[in-house]
Design an enzyme around this catalytic site. Structure first.
Site, PDB file in Angstrom:
ATOM      1  N   GLU A 128       0.834  -1.214   0.000  1.00 23.95           N
ATOM      2  CA  GLU A 128       0.000   0.000   0.000  1.00 23.95           C
ATOM      3  C   GLU A 128       0.859   1.252   0.000  1.00 23.95           C
ATOM      4  O   GLU A 128       0.505   2.267  -0.583  1.00 23.95           O
ATOM      5  CB  GLU A 128      -0.939   0.002   1.217  1.00 23.95           C
ATOM      6  CG  GLU A 128      -1.976  -1.102   1.207  1.00 23.95           C
ATOM      7  CD  GLU A 128      -2.965  -0.967   0.058  1.00 23.95           C
ATOM      8  OE1 GLU A 128      -2.576  -1.310  -1.081  1.00 23.95           O
ATOM      9  OE2 GLU A 128      -4.092  -0.519   0.291  1.00 23.95           O
ATOM     10  N   THR A 181      -5.872  10.452  -6.782  1.00 28.86           N
ATOM     11  CA  THR A 181      -5.724  10.262  -5.331  1.00 28.86           C
ATOM     12  C   THR A 181      -5.195  11.552  -4.704  1.00 28.86           C
ATOM     13  O   THR A 181      -5.619  11.943  -3.608  1.00 28.86           O
ATOM     14  CB  THR A 181      -4.742   9.105  -5.043  1.00 28.86           C
ATOM     15  OG1 THR A 181      -5.118   8.024  -5.875  1.00 28.86           O
ATOM     16  CG2 THR A 181      -4.790   8.656  -3.605  1.00 28.86           C
TER      17      THR A 181
HETATM   18  P1  ADP Z   1      -8.019   1.577  -5.339  1.00 24.85           P
HETATM   19  O1  ADP Z   1      -8.501   2.972  -5.555  1.00 24.85           O
HETATM   20  O2  ADP Z   1      -8.860   0.532  -6.008  1.00 24.85           O
HETATM   21  O3  ADP Z   1      -7.833   1.267  -3.886  1.00 24.85           O
HETATM   22  P2  ADP Z   1      -5.351   1.570  -5.364  1.00 24.85           P
HETATM   23  O4  ADP Z   1      -5.202   2.880  -4.704  1.00 24.85           O
HETATM   24  O5  ADP Z   1      -5.405   0.329  -4.590  1.00 24.85           O
HETATM   25  O6  ADP Z   1      -6.664   1.554  -6.125  1.00 24.85           O
HETATM   26  O7  ADP Z   1      -4.058   1.394  -6.216  1.00 24.85           O
HETATM   27  C1  ADP Z   1      -3.808   1.664  -7.501  1.00 24.85           C
HETATM   28  C2  ADP Z   1      -2.331   2.060  -7.662  1.00 24.85           C
HETATM   29  O8  ADP Z   1      -1.422   0.997  -7.317  1.00 24.85           O
HETATM   30  C3  ADP Z   1      -2.066   2.368  -9.116  1.00 24.85           C
HETATM   31  O9  ADP Z   1      -1.220   3.506  -9.148  1.00 24.85           O
HETATM   32  C4  ADP Z   1      -1.306   1.152  -9.635  1.00 24.85           C
HETATM   33  O10 ADP Z   1      -0.439   1.486 -10.676  1.00 24.85           O
HETATM   34  C5  ADP Z   1      -0.537   0.677  -8.403  1.00 24.85           C
HETATM   35  N1  ADP Z   1      -0.261  -0.788  -8.440  1.00 24.85           N
HETATM   36  C6  ADP Z   1       0.947  -1.392  -8.432  1.00 24.85           C
HETATM   37  N2  ADP Z   1       0.803  -2.736  -8.448  1.00 24.85           N
HETATM   38  C7  ADP Z   1      -0.517  -3.001  -8.483  1.00 24.85           C
HETATM   39  C8  ADP Z   1      -1.281  -4.191  -8.512  1.00 24.85           C
HETATM   40  N3  ADP Z   1      -0.718  -5.405  -8.538  1.00 24.85           N
HETATM   41  N4  ADP Z   1      -2.612  -4.078  -8.522  1.00 24.85           N
HETATM   42  C9  ADP Z   1      -3.196  -2.858  -8.511  1.00 24.85           C
HETATM   43  N5  ADP Z   1      -2.541  -1.696  -8.475  1.00 24.85           N
HETATM   44  C10 ADP Z   1      -1.197  -1.750  -8.462  1.00 24.85           C
END
Ligand code: ADP
Length: 306
Positions: A128, A181
């Site tokens: 994260e 974000t």
């Molecule tokens: P959400 O809004 O669904 O919580 P996230 O904040 O979890 O989305 O994360 C997305 C970010 O994490 C993007 O910038 C993406 O490029 C990065 N990232 C890196 N590896 C992964 C992965 N295996 N799966 C999803 N996002 C990833």
């Protein structure tokens, strides 16, 4: 056991009054991963489908979380990981958390479970940190523990599992728009008044009590957020309409999922959850924004072998 295939659930974090502390795991939407034990040290992501994300272990949350586990382990070999993404990155339903937790949970299984769930939360939080710059636990905790979780404290890390009523469903709509974000963070205020605090912790207590006692009405009454939602919802077109339509269709409550743009509603029973999904869809059909809708029972187990 040398190889394992797992389902990694999507999660809703920032549940209304539980901003930054309350999350829940979903059942009908999630990624799949295959994790394989190999003699070559380190972590290699050998396949990634569904989303355009880096394969390099240090740039992918699955690799980063996995490397954190490897560092704490006395295991001498490595792992290969295949990721089949179904959750869109940046949707607000824990896309990165699904990959970080799936990697460390599966590795722990293959190693004979040397680590506790709370230790896995710590490793997954490193993923994260890569995704958002902050090592938050409010998506990874429900993905690993299942059901609702409360991150009571980070220092020391204290995650509490909260039971939920049997007929509780979540309906999530993901409008296909990008909310940066950085924008959803920068609009947040860092100070609240005592009166706002009192309302918020009253609702958090009510929500937790409602979940423990199967009191759907209390759950619904407590799903209020007068601090973050009024500000963040400005970034989500149609939010106010979606919320009022969802409530009219019978939802117990409705709010922003994660940092958006997804919007969630909790409902009693699948029929109402589907009806709420239809009412949410209509709002985006009228505005002309594409969307995905997920209707899911609460996932009480978290990650599982498939
Ligand atoms: P959400 O809004 O669904 O919580 P996230 O904040 O979890 O989305 O994360 C997305 C970010 O994490 C993007 O910038 C993406 O490029 C990065 N990232 C890196 N590896 C992964 C992965 N295996 N799966 C999803 N996002 C990833």
């Amino acid at each position: 056991m040398r190889e394992i295939r797992v389902f990694c659930p999507a999660t809703i974090a920032n549940i209304s009054c539980g901003f930054d502390v309350l999350g829940v795991a979903l059942d009908s939407v999630g990624d799949e991963m295959v994790v394989r034990k190999v003699s070559k040290k380190g972590i290699r992501i050998t396949k990634l489908t569904g989303q355009d994300l880096p394969l390099e272990a240090k740039k992918n949350v699955a690799g980063v979380a996995g490397l954190a586990l490897l560092e704490a382990s006395d295991y001498d070999g490595g792992f290969e990981i295949e990721i089949y993404k179904k959750i869109k990155a940046g949707s607000g339903i824990g896309s990165s958390a699904a990959s970080s937790t799936g990697a460390v949970w599966a590795m722990n299984e293959l190693l004979g479970r040397p680590f506790s769930k709370i230790e896995l939360v710590r490793f997954a939080m490193e993923g994260e940190r890569l995704a958002s710059g902050v090592a938050h636990a409010d998506n990874v905790a429900p993905a690993l523990f299942g059901g609702f979780t409360l991150v009571r404290s980070y220092n020391p890390l204290d995650v509490i599992s909260i039971p939920s009523p049997d007929q509780l469903y979540a309906t999530v709509i993901h409008p296909q728009i990008e909310v940066k974000t950085s924008d959803s963070r920068s609009v947040l205020r860092t100070k609240i008044t005592l009166a706002q605090g009192i309302k918020q912790w009253g609702n958090v207590g009510g929500l937790i009590a409602g979940l423990f006692t199967n009191d759907y009405d209390l759950v619904g009454r407590s799903l209020e957020d007068h601090i973050v939602e009024p500000i963040r919802s400005i970034l989500i077109p149609g939010f106010d309409n979606v919320k009022s339509e969802a409530l009219n269709a019978g939802a117990l409550g409705c709010g922003i999922s994660g940092s958006g743009p997804s919007i969630f509603a909790f409902c009693k029973g699948e029929a109402i959850a589907n009806k709420v999904g239809e009412s949410m869809k209509e709002v985006y059909q009228d505005i002309g924004i594409d969307y995905d809708v997920h209707v899911s029972k609460i996932n009480t187990k978290g990650i599982r072998v498939i």
